[in-house]
Motif scaffolding. Structure first.
Motif, PDB file in Angstrom:
ATOM      1  N   LYS A  27      -8.015  14.110  -0.604  1.00 27.68           N
ATOM      2  CA  LYS A  27      -8.385  13.537   0.775  1.00 27.68           C
ATOM      3  C   LYS A  27      -9.145  12.358   0.548  1.00 27.68           C
TER       4      LYS A  27
ATOM      5  N   LEU B  46      -5.023  19.795   8.124  1.00 28.60           N
ATOM      6  CA  LEU B  46      -5.519  18.967   8.895  1.00 28.60           C
ATOM      7  C   LEU B  46      -4.938  17.201   7.841  1.00 28.60           C
ATOM      8  N   PHE B  47      -4.515  17.652   6.824  1.00 24.58           N
ATOM      9  CA  PHE B  47      -3.952  16.561   5.954  1.00 24.58           C
ATOM     10  C   PHE B  47      -2.760  16.550   5.639  1.00 24.58           C
TER      11      PHE B  47
ATOM     12  N   ARG C 257       2.497   8.956   9.832  1.00 27.39           N
ATOM     13  CA  ARG C 257       1.628   8.003   9.346  1.00 27.39           C
ATOM     14  C   ARG C 257       2.291   6.434   9.971  1.00 27.39           C
TER      15      ARG C 257
ATOM     16  N   ILE D 202     -15.789  -3.073   4.110  1.00 27.37           N
ATOM     17  CA  ILE D 202     -14.646  -3.414   4.530  1.00 27.37           C
ATOM     18  C   ILE D 202     -14.981  -3.835   5.874  1.00 27.37           C
TER      19      ILE D 202
ATOM     20  N   LEU E 170     -15.380  12.390   6.115  1.00 27.58           N
ATOM     21  CA  LEU E 170     -14.157  11.908   5.513  1.00 27.58           C
ATOM     22  C   LEU E 170     -13.094  12.272   6.392  1.00 27.58           C
TER      23      LEU E 170
ATOM     24  N   ASP F  29      -2.424   5.894  -3.057  1.00 23.95           N
ATOM     25  CA  ASP F  29      -3.231   6.769  -2.558  1.00 23.95           C
ATOM     26  C   ASP F  29      -3.033   8.176  -2.882  1.00 23.95           C
ATOM     27  N   THR F  30      -3.724   9.029  -2.533  1.00 18.36           N
ATOM     28  CA  THR F  30      -3.476  10.369  -2.973  1.00 18.36           C
ATOM     29  C   THR F  30      -3.896  11.350  -1.750  1.00 18.36           C
ATOM     30  N   GLU F  31      -3.141  12.199  -1.383  1.00 16.99           N
ATOM     31  CA  GLU F  31      -3.611  13.193  -0.379  1.00 16.99           C
ATOM     32  C   GLU F  31      -4.324  14.578  -1.377  1.00 16.99           C
TER      33      GLU F  31
ATOM     34  N   ALA G 126     -10.453   8.492   1.558  1.00 10.28           N
ATOM     35  CA  ALA G 126     -10.399   7.785   2.596  1.00 10.28           C
ATOM     36  C   ALA G 126      -8.934   7.321   2.753  1.00 10.28           C
TER      37      ALA G 126
ATOM     38  N   PHE H 223      -8.208  11.428  11.202  1.00 13.29           N
ATOM     39  CA  PHE H 223      -8.269  10.873  12.415  1.00 13.29           C
ATOM     40  C   PHE H 223      -8.337   9.438  12.316  1.00 13.29           C
ATOM     41  N   TYR H 224      -8.589   8.954  11.340  1.00 14.55           N
ATOM     42  CA  TYR H 224      -8.456   7.405  11.241  1.00 14.55           C
ATOM     43  C   TYR H 224      -9.655   6.530  12.329  1.00 14.55           C
TER      44      TYR H 224
ATOM     45  N   MET I 214      -4.233   4.376   4.475  1.00 12.22           N
ATOM     46  CA  MET I 214      -4.220   4.211   5.873  1.00 12.22           C
ATOM     47  C   MET I 214      -5.512   3.778   6.593  1.00 12.22           C
ATOM     48  N   ASN I 215      -6.646   4.111   5.956  1.00  7.31           N
ATOM     49  CA  ASN I 215      -7.881   3.572   6.519  1.00  7.31           C
ATOM     50  C   ASN I 215      -7.894   2.234   6.240  1.00  7.31           C
ATOM     51  N   ARG I 216      -7.465   1.921   4.991  1.00 13.09           N
ATOM     52  CA  ARG I 216      -7.799   0.340   4.780  1.00 13.09           C
ATOM     53  C   ARG I 216      -6.877  -0.471   5.815  1.00 13.09           C
TER      54      ARG I 216
ATOM     55  N   SER J 293     -10.068  10.210   7.348  1.00 18.36           N
ATOM     56  CA  SER J 293      -8.615  10.491   6.716  1.00 18.36           C
ATOM     57  C   SER J 293      -7.672  11.278   7.548  1.00 18.36           C
TER      58      SER J 293
ATOM     59  N   GLN K 133      -5.078  18.041  17.017  1.00 18.68           N
ATOM     60  CA  GLN K 133      -5.952  17.893  15.797  1.00 18.68           C
ATOM     61  C   GLN K 133      -7.245  18.661  16.174  1.00 18.68           C
TER      62      GLN K 133
ATOM     63  N   PHE L 178     -12.966   5.285  12.811  1.00 18.65           N
ATOM     64  CA  PHE L 178     -14.045   4.978  11.984  1.00 18.65           C
ATOM     65  C   PHE L 178     -15.495   5.128  12.931  1.00 18.65           C
TER      66      PHE L 178
ATOM     67  N   ILE M  91      -5.721   0.257   8.710  1.00 17.39           N
ATOM     68  CA  ILE M  91      -6.378   0.131  10.045  1.00 17.39           C
ATOM     69  C   ILE M  91      -7.558  -1.004  10.173  1.00 17.39           C
ATOM     70  N   ALA M  92      -8.461  -0.577   8.744  1.00 19.45           N
ATOM     71  CA  ALA M  92      -9.660  -1.154   8.811  1.00 19.45           C
ATOM     72  C   ALA M  92      -9.390  -2.870   8.555  1.00 19.45           C
TER      73      ALA M  92
ATOM     74  N   TYR N 271       0.917  -1.160   0.039  1.00 17.28           N
ATOM     75  CA  TYR N 271      -0.072   0.140   0.083  1.00 17.28           C
ATOM     76  C   TYR N 271       0.956   1.331   0.002  1.00 17.28           C
TER      77      TYR N 271
END
Lengths: 339, 522
Positions: free
Chosen positions: A67, A167-168, A94, B376, B218, A62-64, A69, B224-225, A72-74, B222, A330, B227, A76-77, A34
């Motif tokens: 923004k 934020l990103f 990250r 997912i 989002l 990925d792309t920032e 999802a 804060f990760y 990283m979300n994948r 994106s 944050q 869910f 963690i999920a 990834y």
């Protein structure tokens, strides 16, 4: 069964077989990676790895910029049932988040020999390579040239500077690094002064570079690859490493970071890919590519346009500190952005 | 089968995501909801922005789409067919690509040069970013849906009513007192659809920097990760959507279906425009040029560099093939499920099928990324990981998001098939599958084909859900475009966008030719 039905059945089976072939073609000679580094820069390196080792690379990019999802979300999920072997992060923050959330596994690559300790996790959960520098991208037409990120609070640049949404992406890490370096009080004061100086928030580093190149703003903070690519596209911009004066805070360096995913399906192939990414050859490729990234190994050949670590004054912060600070600030950043 | 399919790809994933938001470490908790909603000052502005954008988009799309639909369907204006094709072209593209087109067109470095305007303080790119720009792009992207629905509903109006009206009044009176009132609920449905689609849109407001509520969701994903927090942040949107869909079900749905069910493909009465034919055509052409041709030309112009297309084909040949394959399979599955769902809605009057209808529409209006994350949450588990790691997930995402389209088109076409046909076959002892295969499908074939083609278009352009669930190394063309946008050469990105449009048109053309040759052989 009619002839038409038989043909339809054959077509359906052929389609199913095609999908299955696409999917099931897995094995030891496969590595799933990834990637948060921009695809235009990372894909050629991964293709070279395929060619050199015969291991098939399956990548999710990925792309920032917008923004999504994102991977990283994948990661963690998918933590309970990992699908990836390696994560190529475009910054170590990250990677730190993955370490603390149990997605990363420790691996000390022999190729990491020679990379300064400040760019590596002490336990081997991530290792940095090929870095970007956070630079000021400045319009060549600007009358005053900023030399420090404090120019954001300088009244001479009121309403003439932009910054990517903090934020990103790397801007989050950069602001967190400032908070880690200065402390919360000064960090908050800086943000407040930026707001008062009418600094415009744009969606990404790429867009802030575009806006400066288009003449909408006099300067912005961006990554060194953004500066280089706008120069290559003929944009009337120059890049300035900020805060290089003797008492300056230095330039924030953002290395790529590579992580072995805990419980990934192809750990051995994953380690080979990590060794490859951390090699001097890869750093040289990334230095000569449009990414124009700064090698972390000593003595790697670079083109003249790429800065060298030994000639730069670097901001003195630890990435673990920055990651912790990033989580903590944050809510403040969210408030500042006005979401 | 329909309920099972929609449950495993749509409902259960959403429930799994909501479950994660209220259970932390095995305990029931509302802490993420309390955290997300604890600061109304942060929370309400994006909600207000979302509702404003969605409402304005719906109003603009109706104000533009209904007159254009009337012009193209009810009048003898010249060039109706090419105008219809041109005005509906934006449907082939994901809305964020339209935003890029407009940005190309209005930026200071635009090919037609906006520097002079910039110097006079009128830089178009200044107002493109924010509400006006989002409204421009979304109205352009969604007006075709209103045009198409208006045309479809106008074909459902019984010409005898209009003929009777013509005996006592002119066309203006007939339109305002007979035609438009008859299709008013259909138009209202079109407006509702546009409102919901604009409400869930993420890509355009994000690109044009207008803080809307889906962006908040989002952000949780994106930045804060988190869910649980993301699911909590999505609930107000889910609530508004559900509320509107329940209202639609109670007030509009049956009426719009009844409207379509009374349309046995009858001839439409045409309004002669007389001396207004040419001015009306010119006005429509001007509108098409400004809203569709110029942005698309800017895309083509920005793609014109010596090596852009060679590089695009070199880098994305695999993605192009996969997109066609996945969209073809997706459209076929959607057509099958949509047909069965439509059949049950039309022919089986049980309340549960109406709930299925509402569920499909809810899934259609949710942001694709939410559907992806929900998939997912449900599917990535030991034991069934082989399914999760397969391209089946992309097909699941298509089914979850787009079954409503195939279902609604099928219902409309089934309304034109007399029940007596199936009943006669049943009386003669034909089993259910024989009745469906040999009587209902052939009778509703135009609707089935339309469902496949619409399904294909939406699968080809899908980004949100497929981006989150595509298996490693199996990215589709829109995903490829999206990831290359980060530091990729603008000419390459534009060339890939053009390739996406051309490939979709060619694939649809080939499908149509295949059907025509099959028809001739018969």
């Amino acid at each position: 069964m009619s002839r038409r039905a038989v043909i339809l059945l054959i077509v359906a089976i052929a389609i199913a077989a095609a999908i299955a072939w696409h999917t099931i073609r897995r094995g030891d000679h496969v590595v799933v990676v990834y990637v948060s580094e921009d695809q235009v820069f990372s894909e050629p390196v991964l293709k070279d790895f395929e060619r050199d080792t015969g291991i098939v690379v399956r990548a999710v990019y990925d792309t920032e910029e917008t923004k999504s999802a994102g991977v990283m979300n994948r990661l963690i999920a998918e933590k309970s049932n990992p699908q990836a072997d390696v994560y190529w992060a475009n910054e170590p923050i990250r990677a730190e988040v993955l370490r603390t959330s149990g997605v990363a596994a420790p691996y000390r690559s022999p190729s990491a020999e020679g990379i300064p300790d400040r760019f590596r996790d002490p336990q081997g959960y991530w290792t940095g390579f090929s870095a970007r520098a956070r630079m000021l991208i400045v319009s060549k037409g600007a009358r005053n040239k900023p030399a420090s990120i404090l120019a954001y609070t300088d009244p001479r640049f009121r309403g003439k500077a932009a910054i990517a949404n903090p934020l990103f992406g790397t801007t989050t890490a950069h602001v967190a690094a400032l908070f880690a370096l200065w402390g919360d009080e000064r960090g908050n004061a800086f943000l407040e002064a930026m707001r008062k100086n009418d600094v415009k928030i744009v969606s990404s580093n790429g867009e802030s570079a575009d806006q400066v190149a288009a003449g909408s703003f006099q300067f912005a903070l961006a990554d060194s690859d953004d500066v280089y690519s706008r120069q290559k596209q003929g944009g009337s911009v120059e890049g300035i490493y900020p805060d290089q004066e003797p008492n300056g805070i230095g330039c924030f360096i953002v290395p790529n970071a590579v992580v072995l995913v805990n419980g990934g399906p192809h750990p051995e192939a994953g380690k080979k890919l990590i060794d490859y990414l951390l090699s001097r050859e890869t750093e040289k490729k990334l230095a000569y590519s449009d990414a124009a990234q700064i090698p972390l190994h000593d003595g790697v050949e670079t083109p003249p346009s790429v800065g060298r670590l030994d000639t730069l004054k670097i901001m003195n912060v630890s990435y673990a500190q920055v990651a912790a600070k990033m989580q903590a600030i944050q809510p403040r950043l969210k408030d500042w952005v006005g979401h | 089968m329909v309920v099972f399919a929609l449950a495993v790809v749509g409902l259960l994933p959403l429930l799994a995501m909501l479950y994660k938001s209220v259970f932390a470490d095995g305990r029931w908790t509302l802490s993420v909801y309390e955290h997300v909603f604890s600061n109304p000052a942060q929370y309400w502005p994006p909600v207000r922005n979302s509702l404003t954008l969605a409402a304005l988009t719906a109003v603009c799309a109706l104000l533009l789409g209904v007159p254009l639909g009337l012009l193209l369907a009810k009048t003898d204006v010249p060039l109706r067919r090419p105008l219809m094709v041109t005005l509906c072209a934006p449907l082939l593209l994901p809305p964020y690509i339209l935003a890029i087109c407009w940005f190309n067109l209005m930026s200071r470095s635009a090919w037609w040069g906006t520097d002079n305007l910039s110097q006079s303080g009128l830089a178009p790119s200044i107002w493109l970013f924010g509400l006006p720009g989002c409204l421009l792009v979304l109205a352009g992207a969604l007006t075709p849906a209103v045009i198409i629905l208006t045309v479809v509903y106008l074909h459902a109006v019984n010409p005898r009513h209009e003929e009777a009206g013509r005996l006592v009044t002119g066309w203006r009176g007939v339109l305002t007192k007979i035609t438009l009132p008859i299709i008013s609920r259909g138009i209202l449905f079109a407006g509702l659809l546009v409102f919901l689609l604009a409400l869930g849109e993420v890509g355009v407001p994000m690109f044009l920097r207008y803080p809307v509520f889906p962006v908040e969701t989002l952000t949780q994903f994106s930045a804060f990760y988190d869910f649980g927090a993301a699911a909590a942040a999505a609930t107000p949107l889910l609530g508004v959507t559900l509320l509107l869909l329940v209202g639609e079900r109670l007030y509009l749905r049956d009426k719009t279906y009844e409207l379509l069910a009374t349309a046995p493909g009858r001839k439409i009465l045409v309004i002669p425009l007389g001396r207004w034919r040419v001015p009306a055509a010119l006005a429509a052409i001007l509108f098409a040029v400004i809203t569709v041709v110029l942005p698309l030309v800017s895309l083509v112009v920005s793609s014109l560099s010596p090596f852009a297309y060679a590089e695009a084909l070199n880098k994305a040949a695999g993605s192009i093939g996969r997109s066609i394959l996945f969209a073809g399979v997706g459209a076929t599955v959607l057509t099958l499920l949509g047909f069965l769902s439509g059949y049950l809605i039309q022919y089986r009057a049980l309340a549960v099928w109406r709930v299925v209808d509402t569920l499909t529409l809810l899934l259609f209006t949710l942001p694709g990324t939410v559907i992806g994350i929900a998939l997912i949450a449900l599917w990535n588990r030991p034991g069934i990981g082989w399914i999760y790691a397969s391209t089946a997930m992309v097909i699941f995402a298509y089914v979850a998001q787009y079954t409503a389209l195939a279902s609604r088109i099928t219902v409309a076409s089934l309304g034109n098939v007399p029940r007596s046909l199936e009943e006669a076959a049943q009386m003669a002892g034909a089993p259910w599958h024989a009745r469906v295969l040999h009587i209902i499908v052939p009778a509703a074939l135009p609707g089935v084909i339309a469902a496949w083609m619409v399904g294909f278009i939406f699968c080809m352009r899908d980004l949100g859900a497929s981006m989150v669930v595509y298996p490693a190394g199996q990215e589709t063309l829109p995903v490829r475009i999206f990831t290359l946008m980060a530091n990729g050469a603008p000419s390459l990105v534009s060339a890939l966008c053009v390739v996406l449009v051309v490939v979709t048109v060619i694939a649809l053309g080939a499908f149509r030719m295949l059907l025509q040759s099959a028809g001739h052989r018969r």
